[in-house]
Design an enzyme around this catalytic site. Sequence first.
Site, PDB file in Angstrom:
ATOM      1  N   HIS A 327       6.226  13.973 -25.315  1.00 52.85           N
ATOM      2  CA  HIS A 327       6.647  12.543 -26.437  1.00 52.85           C
ATOM      3  C   HIS A 327       5.701  11.787 -27.302  1.00 52.85           C
ATOM      4  CE1 HIS A 327       9.718  12.214 -23.144  1.00 52.85           C
ATOM      5  NE2 HIS A 327      10.224  11.643 -23.878  1.00 52.85           N
ATOM      6  N   GLY A 328       4.352  12.494 -27.343  1.00 54.14           N
ATOM      7  CA  GLY A 328       3.001  11.870 -27.922  1.00 54.14           C
ATOM      8  C   GLY A 328       1.997  12.342 -28.099  1.00 54.14           C
TER       9      GLY A 328
END
Lengths: 483, 350
Positions: A327-328
């Site tokens: 996700h990041g």
Amino acid sequence: MNFNSIEYLLFIPLVFLCLKLGGERLRWLVLLGASFYFYLTLKHLYLLVALLAVALVSYACGLALAACASERGKRAVFWSGVAANLMVLVALKYLPFLEKNLNALCAGAGLHLAVPETRVFVSIGVSYFVFQAISYLIDLYLEVEEKPERHLGYFLLYLSFFPKLLQGPIERAGDLLPQLRAKWRFDEDNFRAGLLQFGWGMFKKAVVADRLALYVNTVYGDPHAYSGLPLLAATYLYAFQLYYDFSGYTDMALGSARMLNIRLTQNFNTPYLARSVADFWRRWHVSFSRWILDYIFKPLQMRLRDWGNLGTATALLVTFLVSGIWHGASWCFVIWGGLHGVYLAASVLYKPLQKKIHKRLGVEKSKLLARWQTAVTFHLVCFAWIFFRSATAADALYVVSHLFAGVSGVGDLLASHGNTDLAIAAGSLLVVWGVGMVRERSALGRDFHAAPAPLRIAVYLALAAGVLLFNMDSNAGFLYFNF
Amino acid sequence: MSRTRKIIYAVVMLFALFVVIGGKFPAFGRHFVAGEPPGRVVANLYRMSELERFREEIPVRPPAPEGDPQQADVLTLGDSFFNSTLESPLFAQALAGRTGLKVCNLQSTSFFEPQSYPLSFLESIHYRGDKKRVLILESVELSVPGRGETYNGSFSASGNKLDALAFRVLKNSDVEYFFKNNVVVHPLLKRLKNVRFESFGVVDKSIGAYSRQPGMLFYGRDLDFAAQKRTDAMLDATADKIAELSKTLRERYHLELIYLVIPNKYSVYHDLVRDGYRYDQYIPRLCEKLTQRGVRNVDAYSLYRGSVKPGSPLLYYMSDTHYTPLGKMLLVDACARMLGAKSYRQGADF
């Protein structure tokens, strides 16, 4: 180009016009050209270069896998393809994060080693097409897919098909490629269903999510200025903002594709009604959940099968840590993924005991228990969202430690954007909840196109009026673009 | 599929094509855009909002002929405030009328934002620093932090070509503009915007706020500017850049810089907006720092605020971001005083 932009509303009819003019033979070329143009409007040429690189490597590896006779050769080709794809992902998304942490680690250890930090790239869509390419290679390697795609144009289109390019759903080759290859004709039923789904997605995004963002951004933009109830309210509102933002996007993506006679994977199924965190992941971002389940969790679980439940718990923990990192590139996402891993691992270990307790109390089929489980799951998910939303881990820890530190300020927060926005936010939440109920519980909701024409027209008009009158006019990007 | 539906789908597709062509090819598109009334312009914030309640048409004077900078005593260079002829002559003309000096306004249609790249621009017009002159460099307040970064830089022509190409093909703001302003969609959108405003108080996203007494629209970017608080260190950095520019202009072109920051409309009239952002005294603080660095400047904010009293004539148009003739003349007078010209004629008519 955002789905909620005028550009896109003009782009879709032009794609249809080109399809009409190009005919069946040029259909793939029209869709591919449209997809490349769609991606280029982000104005980062390197994104298209990365897409082409991933596509070419995966296409070549796919052909090589089919041609390889020996298991050893297959394995070498497979791992080379996966590694090359991951390198693109790391280079565009994780390099600055890795460099920064390596430097911090060296500084902490007293080493005078400073890795020069590279620029931060925009990586919209990269995670999605890389995961799709990897799934294609895995399916070929494990012979889930028997034959590789030999037409480079179709393969490029499989990775870059514009409705799902930026935020998914992450499609399997076996699901999407046959649809792209199928003979195309304009299907009015699909077109109307797609248009309605697109409009509904627009309502969720532009009316609900963007309006909730007003309050969430006010608090999470400077969380240290708040304490207690405003933090709690912003956290709950964020849960709904994120859901309506992402599911709104997905409805627009699915609607766009369906207008073109292509069915994409349903990504959401009332996730906040889940009765456990595992159930939540079967309902939230379904295409991604399936991906990590099939390609990370299951192989890991197989390897650790001798450990029994502990092996399953460990596999879940690792899988969701990877999910967080996907996700990041930030510690907040690692913690968020880790939290979900812990929830799931704990539930695996606790489940036998839980069953015994429910049996002893005689509440296995109780509705009250179901509601209690839904409420607990929702709160666990919301707690994890704090880390997902916060700009830094320090902010997240501040929010967590001040959630119950008083009740003052919530009135000011809700009044900060005026009574009109507050009323529209509350009203629109009621509308989406009501529509969700109708779709879930009535035959009419499940097959709306069988409804009488006057009712359908009234719904179309109400939806259009809702979007036109109450949209936030912000043209804000979608939250999941960041991932 | 019925014939009627086929026709509807065909019309939608062809309309989309028409909008793209109209947006990308202005020579074609302008025939289908709602036009300006002759001799007047529609106030820019009204145009963005389309709210009838704030409708304002402003008479405009014809543009002045371009002067020769080599023959001038004073040069002016700035953004739309210096190039505005709303109900009044150009700032440069007004200044010439007040002082009797030869004032030349530097403009360019071929150079990208000359006011952001003054050094590159002077080079591009082959300006000779053959005698000492004054350059009044103007910037609207909200652009000062950004321009601080570009003043000493050079503008890349090759980058410009690439940008232009990218703009033409990939950036679709021109298409969006044509979609919103063509003769088919514009009346519908306008009606919708007015219904949204009258029913729910909702205004276009480009409008940050509005007041009812007096009826004023404020630009969204003005409010974004006001929402950010700037530290002294940030102002010092900007002042250093302007001082560096002043030094280069003096050494390279014998130009004496007078720096003029024109306040955002919201900075001057923020009191009219209920619960609006406070003003952080950006201009007075910057002017003080510029003075410390020996850069001559005009504190337009203090000048304006001194003139704002209940019921006094407005310094900015109600539905436009620009100053009224009164606002312009206050600054012309301030610049004239600073120039200290012998032929300064107080009260000269123009």
